[in-house]
Scaffold this motif. Structure first.
Motif, PDB file in Angstrom:
ATOM      1  N   ALA A  75      34.758  41.612  42.933  1.00 56.84           N
ATOM      2  CA  ALA A  75      35.910  42.246  42.291  1.00 56.84           C
ATOM      3  C   ALA A  75      35.465  43.107  41.120  1.00 56.84           C
ATOM      4  O   ALA A  75      35.988  44.208  40.906  1.00 56.84           O
ATOM      5  CB  ALA A  75      36.913  41.185  41.839  1.00 56.84           C
ATOM      6  N   LYS A  76      34.489  42.630  40.374  1.00 53.61           N
ATOM      7  CA  LYS A  76      33.983  43.415  39.253  1.00 53.61           C
ATOM      8  C   LYS A  76      33.239  44.657  39.745  1.00 53.61           C
ATOM      9  O   LYS A  76      33.469  45.774  39.258  1.00 53.61           O
ATOM     10  CB  LYS A  76      33.067  42.539  38.380  1.00 53.61           C
ATOM     11  CG  LYS A  76      33.830  41.503  37.584  1.00 53.61           C
ATOM     12  CD  LYS A  76      32.941  40.747  36.601  1.00 53.61           C
ATOM     13  CE  LYS A  76      32.245  39.579  37.231  1.00 53.61           C
ATOM     14  NZ  LYS A  76      31.593  38.697  36.217  1.00 53.61           N
ATOM     15  N   GLY A 108      40.053  41.832  31.326  1.00 51.65           N
ATOM     16  CA  GLY A 108      39.780  42.730  32.435  1.00 51.65           C
ATOM     17  C   GLY A 108      40.559  44.027  32.321  1.00 51.65           C
ATOM     18  O   GLY A 108      40.038  45.111  32.614  1.00 51.65           O
ATOM     19  N   GLU A 109      41.813  43.925  31.902  1.00 48.35           N
ATOM     20  CA  GLU A 109      42.626  45.120  31.753  1.00 48.35           C
ATOM     21  C   GLU A 109      42.012  46.067  30.736  1.00 48.35           C
ATOM     22  O   GLU A 109      41.986  47.295  30.924  1.00 48.35           O
ATOM     23  CB  GLU A 109      44.043  44.731  31.326  1.00 48.35           C
ATOM     24  CG  GLU A 109      44.828  43.977  32.392  1.00 48.35           C
ATOM     25  CD  GLU A 109      46.233  43.631  31.929  1.00 48.35           C
ATOM     26  OE1 GLU A 109      46.670  44.204  30.899  1.00 48.35           O
ATOM     27  OE2 GLU A 109      46.890  42.808  32.593  1.00 48.35           O
ATOM     28  N   GLN A 110      41.491  45.517  29.653  1.00 49.81           N
ATOM     29  CA  GLN A 110      40.846  46.349  28.637  1.00 49.81           C
ATOM     30  C   GLN A 110      39.609  47.027  29.206  1.00 49.81           C
ATOM     31  O   GLN A 110      39.359  48.209  28.958  1.00 49.81           O
ATOM     32  CB  GLN A 110      40.462  45.483  27.432  1.00 49.81           C
ATOM     33  CG  GLN A 110      41.641  44.800  26.745  1.00 49.81           C
ATOM     34  CD  GLN A 110      41.190  43.805  25.693  1.00 49.81           C
ATOM     35  OE1 GLN A 110      40.086  43.903  25.140  1.00 49.81           O
ATOM     36  NE2 GLN A 110      42.040  42.813  25.417  1.00 49.81           N
ATOM     37  N   ARG A 150      33.839  31.093  34.821  1.00 49.53           N
ATOM     38  CA  ARG A 150      32.479  31.589  35.054  1.00 49.53           C
ATOM     39  C   ARG A 150      32.418  33.112  35.150  1.00 49.53           C
ATOM     40  O   ARG A 150      31.549  33.683  35.802  1.00 49.53           O
ATOM     41  CB  ARG A 150      31.889  30.981  36.333  1.00 49.53           C
ATOM     42  CG  ARG A 150      32.019  29.489  36.463  1.00 49.53           C
ATOM     43  CD  ARG A 150      31.228  28.732  35.449  1.00 49.53           C
ATOM     44  NE  ARG A 150      29.789  28.841  35.661  1.00 49.53           N
ATOM     45  CZ  ARG A 150      28.874  28.189  34.933  1.00 49.53           C
ATOM     46  NH1 ARG A 150      29.270  27.390  33.964  1.00 49.53           N
ATOM     47  NH2 ARG A 150      27.586  28.347  35.177  1.00 49.53           N
ATOM     48  N   GLY A 151      33.341  33.782  34.515  1.00 48.32           N
ATOM     49  CA  GLY A 151      33.322  35.236  34.520  1.00 48.32           C
ATOM     50  C   GLY A 151      33.995  35.867  35.712  1.00 48.32           C
ATOM     51  O   GLY A 151      34.063  37.088  35.812  1.00 48.32           O
ATOM     52  N   GLY A 152      34.475  35.043  36.658  1.00 48.88           N
ATOM     53  CA  GLY A 152      35.227  35.581  37.788  1.00 48.88           C
ATOM     54  C   GLY A 152      34.376  36.048  38.947  1.00 48.88           C
ATOM     55  O   GLY A 152      33.222  35.646  39.112  1.00 48.88           O
ATOM     56  N   PRO A 169      34.031  40.810  32.169  1.00 50.34           N
ATOM     57  CA  PRO A 169      35.184  40.051  32.657  1.00 50.34           C
ATOM     58  C   PRO A 169      35.643  40.489  34.033  1.00 50.34           C
ATOM     59  O   PRO A 169      35.417  41.628  34.458  1.00 50.34           O
ATOM     60  CB  PRO A 169      36.263  40.360  31.611  1.00 50.34           C
ATOM     61  CG  PRO A 169      35.899  41.712  31.090  1.00 50.34           C
ATOM     62  CD  PRO A 169      34.384  41.731  31.079  1.00 50.34           C
ATOM     63  N   ASP A 170      36.284  39.577  34.744  1.00 57.73           N
ATOM     64  CA  ASP A 170      36.920  39.861  36.018  1.00 57.73           C
ATOM     65  C   ASP A 170      38.051  40.864  35.778  1.00 57.73           C
ATOM     66  O   ASP A 170      38.733  40.803  34.759  1.00 57.73           O
ATOM     67  CB  ASP A 170      37.481  38.554  36.592  1.00 57.73           C
ATOM     68  CG  ASP A 170      37.999  38.677  38.009  1.00 57.73           C
ATOM     69  OD1 ASP A 170      39.049  39.325  38.192  1.00 57.73           O
ATOM     70  OD2 ASP A 170      37.372  38.114  38.916  1.00 57.73           O
ATOM     71  N   PRO A 171      38.266  41.822  36.699  1.00 54.48           N
ATOM     72  CA  PRO A 171      39.360  42.779  36.485  1.00 54.48           C
ATOM     73  C   PRO A 171      40.728  42.122  36.391  1.00 54.48           C
ATOM     74  O   PRO A 171      41.653  42.690  35.809  1.00 54.48           O
ATOM     75  CB  PRO A 171      39.279  43.697  37.710  1.00 54.48           C
ATOM     76  CG  PRO A 171      38.524  42.914  38.733  1.00 54.48           C
ATOM     77  CD  PRO A 171      37.546  42.105  37.949  1.00 54.48           C
ATOM     78  N   GLU A 172      40.861  40.899  36.961  1.00 62.20           N
ATOM     79  CA  GLU A 172      42.117  40.169  36.874  1.00 62.20           C
ATOM     80  C   GLU A 172      42.012  38.998  35.910  1.00 62.20           C
ATOM     81  O   GLU A 172      42.738  38.011  36.040  1.00 62.20           O
ATOM     82  CB  GLU A 172      42.554  39.696  38.263  1.00 62.20           C
ATOM     83  CG  GLU A 172      42.902  40.845  39.200  1.00 62.20           C
ATOM     84  CD  GLU A 172      43.359  40.378  40.572  1.00 62.20           C
ATOM     85  OE1 GLU A 172      44.428  40.835  41.002  1.00 62.20           O
ATOM     86  OE2 GLU A 172      42.647  39.572  41.198  1.00 62.20           O
TER      87      GLU A 172
END
Length: 412
Positions: free
Chosen positions: A329-330, A349-351, A323-325, A340-343
């Motif tokens: 956190a975002k 998320g990394e990108q 569900r997008g995380g 995306p979720d950072p993790e």
């Protein structure tokens, strides 16, 4: 408990919850920002008491509201809630008014006498915070002596016959390799292990880059959770890991403003315990209409209860599971809420983190840390939030039900 407005006919219970309930299933209530510790990852930046704290009578009035709304139970935290002089008075008042209590503590006040008192109650659960299976790892995060304090509290509870209390672990880069050791500690004290996710909120924003698990550790954590299943609680905080394949137990849904929320020590109501920021402030319990009016009518919660588009994540094959995380956190890593979720375990998320302006990430709106250095300036970033519902009766459940779905049935 009822559904707000009239959503489309759901096929899963989680789809029904996405539209929100007329009362939270459970809520987090931070009674005080005062704390004897200065944990480096504290999500509420606690330390010093706020002079505007709700009084004893105001707290009891909130409990009266929760009883009328038939809230299942409250997760009481802080700060260190047991340092409030009226803490036990409020716990007794809540349980006498059919509101179960689960409180989180670093263990500083869990003496043998207190442990004996707790062991006699069927409506109070205790959660001891421990972030390292060894003193070296734990005290690096929570401060010198905190490991011994937590273990002493656990021993006092065990000696008093209190079985099933919780040991709460925030998963970090330093303790992922200790999962088996944490489980052994829980087993030794006849307790239950509860793992939660590190969020970059409060002081956690300052140490997130240092403490949050690596991509490889995320997979290690996921495999461990799948293997241990029903023996370990997660507070539904790792639903972003479900994109590895098999969904983890729980709602697998961001419940902010839908089924959960936070009341802070001065009565401010936030959508999520991990999102203490003006952008997620829905109102205050001291306002006319109290907590019930904030929960049911705030403009913020109304927006959160609209179906989410998923944004850039909607095309991902794993969107229906993760569900997008995590919203918090975002937000606190400067990522868009529909991204995306950072993790993100798929690497998106990394990108996104590489493309952000790291110097413009939002900061929590409050800071009661013991430290005297000024907090980093917070931004005024506006958050593009994007949730309505129909009556449904819910049968009573146990006061401290562990399962957020307890007592609910879906009649299609």
């Amino acid at each position: 408990m009822t559904i707000l407005d009239t959503p489309p006919a759901p096929t899963r219970l989680v789809d029904l919850f996405e539209y929100g309930l007329d009362a939270p299933i459970c809520l987090t209530w931070e009674l005080t920002y005062a704390c004897n510790l200065s944990c480096v990852h504290c999500l509420s930046s606690s330390g010093r008491r706020d002079s505007r704290e709700l009084s004893t009578d105001e707290c009891k009035a909130v409990i009266d509201e929760l009883e009328r709304m038939q809230v299942f139970y409250v997760n009481i935290g802080g700060g260190e809630p047991t340092v409030r002089p009226d803490f036990w008075e409020l716990v007794d008042y809540a349980t006498a008014h059919h509101v179960g209590v689960k409180f989180s503590t670093n263990g500083v006040k869990i003496t043998p006498d207190v442990a004996t008192r707790l062991a006699t109650s069927d409506y109070v659960d205790v959660q001891i915070s421990l972030d390292g299976a060894t003193a070296e790892v734990n005290d690096h995060v929570r401060g010198p002596g905190s490991y011994d304090t937590a273990l002493r509290a656990m021993q006092n509870l065990a000696d008093a016959g209190f079985t099933g209390f919780k040991i709460s672990v925030v998963c970090t880069r330093q303790n992922i390799g200790q999962l088996d050791e944490f489980k052994a500690i829980a087993d030794r004290f006849s307790a239950q292990l509860r793992l939660t996710r590190l969020r970059p909120s409060g002081r956690g924003a300052d140490v997130w880059d240092e403490l949050h698990p690596t991509q490889g550790q995320q997979r290690e954590l996921y495999d461990w959770l799948v293997a241990h299943g029903d023996d370990v609680l997660t507070g539904d905080s790792f639903f972003h890991l479900s994109a590895y394949g098999e969904s983890l137990p729980g709602l697998n849904l961001c419940g902010a403003g839908r089924v959960v929320c936070l009341i802070d020590p001065i009565g401010d109501v936030y959508a999520c315990p991990f999102a203490i920021h003006d952008e997620f402030l829905a109102g205050n319990v001291r306002s006319p209409g109290g907590f019930a009016d904030v929960w049911r009518n705030s403009e913020l919660f109304t927006r959160l209860r609209n179906p989410q588009t998923g944004g850039s994540c909607s095309s991902c094959a794993f969107f229906d599971t993760c569900r997008g995380g995590c919203m918090a956190a975002k937000f606190f890593t400067g990522l868009p809420l529909d991204g995306p979720d950072p993790e993100c375990v798929q690497g998106y998320g990394e990108q996104a983190l590489l493309a952000r302006d790291a110097d413009a990430t939002p900061r929590s709106s409050v800071d009661h840390s013991h430290r005297t250095s000024p907090p980093r300036p917070r931004t005024t970033t506006k958050v593009p939030l994007t949730l309505s519902m129909r009556p449904v009766e819910r049968p009573p459940v146990s006061a401290c039900a562990e399962d957020p779905l307890a007592g609910f049935s879906l009649n299609l």
